[in-house]
Design a protein around this motif. Structure first.
Motif, short mmCIF file in Angstrom:
data_model
loop_
_atom_site.label_atom_id
_atom_site.label_comp_id
_atom_site.label_asym_id
_atom_site.label_seq_id
_atom_site.Cartn_x
_atom_site.Cartn_y
_atom_site.Cartn_z
N ILE A 198 -20.15 50.18 -12.54
CA ILE A 198 -21.39 49.76 -13.20
C ILE A 198 -21.11 48.80 -14.35
O ILE A 198 -22.01 48.09 -14.82
CB ILE A 198 -22.17 51.00 -13.69
CG1 ILE A 198 -23.65 50.65 -13.92
CG2 ILE A 198 -21.56 51.56 -14.96
CD1 ILE A 198 -24.39 50.26 -12.68
N PHE A 204 -28.51 54.77 -13.19
CA PHE A 204 -27.51 53.93 -13.86
C PHE A 204 -28.00 53.06 -15.02
O PHE A 204 -27.18 52.60 -15.81
CB PHE A 204 -26.87 52.98 -12.84
CG PHE A 204 -26.01 53.66 -11.81
CD1 PHE A 204 -24.93 54.43 -12.19
CD2 PHE A 204 -26.27 53.50 -10.46
CE1 PHE A 204 -24.13 55.04 -11.24
CE2 PHE A 204 -25.48 54.10 -9.51
CZ PHE A 204 -24.40 54.88 -9.90
N THR A 205 -29.31 52.76 -15.11
CA THR A 205 -29.75 51.73 -16.06
C THR A 205 -29.41 52.09 -17.50
O THR A 205 -28.94 51.23 -18.26
CB THR A 205 -31.25 51.47 -15.90
OG1 THR A 205 -31.48 50.86 -14.61
CG2 THR A 205 -31.75 50.51 -16.98
N GLU A 217 -26.88 48.08 -10.73
CA GLU A 217 -27.15 49.47 -10.38
C GLU A 217 -27.32 49.66 -8.87
O GLU A 217 -26.78 50.59 -8.28
CB GLU A 217 -28.42 49.95 -11.10
CG GLU A 217 -28.35 49.91 -12.62
CD GLU A 217 -28.89 48.63 -13.23
OE1 GLU A 217 -29.64 48.73 -14.22
OE2 GLU A 217 -28.56 47.55 -12.73
#
Length: 452
Positions: free
Chosen positions: A301, A234-235, A306
């Motif tokens: 998100i 997710f970052t 995350e």
């Protein structure tokens, strides 16, 4: 009527350039069909686009003939083929299509359209219940995006980066942008008037459409199979939301991204009138449902970390897949991730995990509990205290780890497979010793050579 109305999007004509002058009458045989950068002909790319348009059409009609059209296609009169008449010779793979029709998560898909703002849920004035109406403004954005999405697969339209715009996504001045997503982004960023369907959207809707073309580096398989730590999943997406779009992109825009992703893939087989064949009989329904259920979690998100998003997803999958009460204890995250990785072999893998020697079970619990995110941890009581109190890195992404667990044969020793997986983590840690400075990093370990 819907198909005829698609001519309102002028960009579609770019797929079918004709020979001769504009004032000559052209027949079907007059159309040229050179290869696109995808390796397909431009005619096939056009058909795939029409397939995506029809996927949108069917999803908006789930209360009527949408499921039938999506699953079985239409007859010679363009009338959707019903599930009851699927035995017709017009319907190949009828049983597979029927299975898809019965088992697909239709309500999740409609919920995705609601989250994206394409559908709006309204309360009935009299009586109980709700109904759905189309948000025409938002739907226009989705249709415009579908019309223009793949036009840059045709090499003759790919732009050359001007000096004032260089560098652009790694391209220097004078370079032809070969990546079709980046090429389209370049036109939207600097020459939007060349795309009438995009140009005439409101600034808010244009921003949302442009977001779908971002390089998010989002690997959906890593999430669905819990293959990677939350930072790896997710970052990059979260940074894009915060940095590149200055917090002006929200959950509805991420949902639109996934609506487009889903409908684009649904039209991947260039047979628009035969239903969405990519999903109806060429894609495992259980895997597709896992993808569908994950969409709403990814949208979080924009507002959550995350690790919080992945933890929510793991808990949902544990309950949805029927593994019983949510696990607790220092090995809970490892067990939830292993269940997602193993899929059909989850019960065998979880039983074997319980039988591992303490040292190997603790090793897997520690390494699979790392987040690859600065100042983030799973909830207390779900991972080892060491993972929360003394975090270190890098975290490991065991590439093809899911395939390694999913390929178990009936005679294979599941315990041995888990011990091998633990040994992979142990060897990786010897190569990349734990440090505080690497807490937000991920190292990929490929094991495809032993996945069978």
């Amino acid at each position: 009527m819907y198909y005829a109305d698609l001519s309102a999007f002028p960009e579609l004509s770019l797929y079918l350039p004709a020979r001769g002058s504009d004032d000559e009458k052209c027949t079907a045989s007059d159309f040229v069909s050179p290869a696109a950068s995808s390796g397909r002909t431009t005619t096939e790319e056009y058909q795939r686009t029409v397939g995506a348009f029809f996927a949108i059409y069917w999803l908006l009609r789930l209360d009527g003939d949408g499921r039938d059209g999506f699953s079985f296609g239409v007859d010679e009169e363009w009338v959707p083929i019903s599930a009851q008449s699927r035995s017709s010779s017009r319907v190949p793979f009828a049983e597979k299509r029927a299975k898809f029709d019965e088992e697909a998560k239709w309500e999740f898909l409609r919920g995705l359209l609601v989250n994206a703002g394409v559908l709006q849920e309204k309360k009935k004035l009299f009586g109980r219940g709700t109904y759905f109406v189309v948000n025409e403004k938002r739907l226009t954005s989705l249709l415009a995006l579908t019309a223009i999405h793949d036009i840059m697969k045709m090499d003759q339209y790919c732009p050359v980066v001007e000096a004032d715009h260089a560098p652009y996504h790694g391209y220097s001045a004078g370079d032809t942008i070969g990546d079709h997503d980046h090429a389209l982004s370049y036109i939207m960023d600097f020459f939007p008037n060349l795309l009438p369907s995009f140009r005439d959207l409101s600034p808010e809707e244009r921003r949302s459409v442009q977001f779908t073309q971002c390089s998010l580096c989002f690997n959906h398989g890593w999430l669905v199979q819990a293959e990677a730590p939350p930072g790896a999943i997710f970052t990059r997406m979260r940074e894009t939301l915060i940095r590149d779009h200055k917090l002006m992109i929200g959950q509805r825009d991420i949902a639109l991204y996934f609506v487009h992703w889903f409908t684009d893939l649904a039209g991947a087989e260039p047979t628009p009138l035969a239903g969405c064949e990519k999903f109806s009989h060429k894609f495992p329904v259980s895997v597709l449902n896992s993808f569908i259920k994950s969409f709403s979690f990814v949208g979080r998100i924009a507002a959550e970390t995350e690790t919080a998003v992945l933890e929510r997803y793991l808990k949902m999958r544990w309950e949805e897949d029927g593994h019983g009460t949510l696990p607790e204890g220092p090995d809970a995250v490892a067990r939830m991730r292993l269940a997602c990785m193993a899929q059909a072999n989850a019960a065998r893998v979880l039983e074997a995990f319980a039988g591992l020697p303490d040292e190997e079970r603790e090793l897997l619990s520690l390494e699979m509990g790392r987040t690859a995110c600065m100042s983030q941890s799973y909830s207390k009581g779900l991972v080892l205290d060491e993972s929360r109190d003394l975090p270190g890195g890098p975290a490991f992404l065991v590439y093809y780890g899911p395939a390694f667990l999913q390929s178990l044969g009936q005679s294979d020793d599941t315990l041995t497979r888990l011990r091998i997986l633990a040994d992979i983590y142990r060897c990786a840690r010897e190569l990349w010793p734990e440090t505080v400075s690497a807490v937000a990093k991920t190292v990929s370990i490929r094991i495809d050579i032993i996945q069978g």
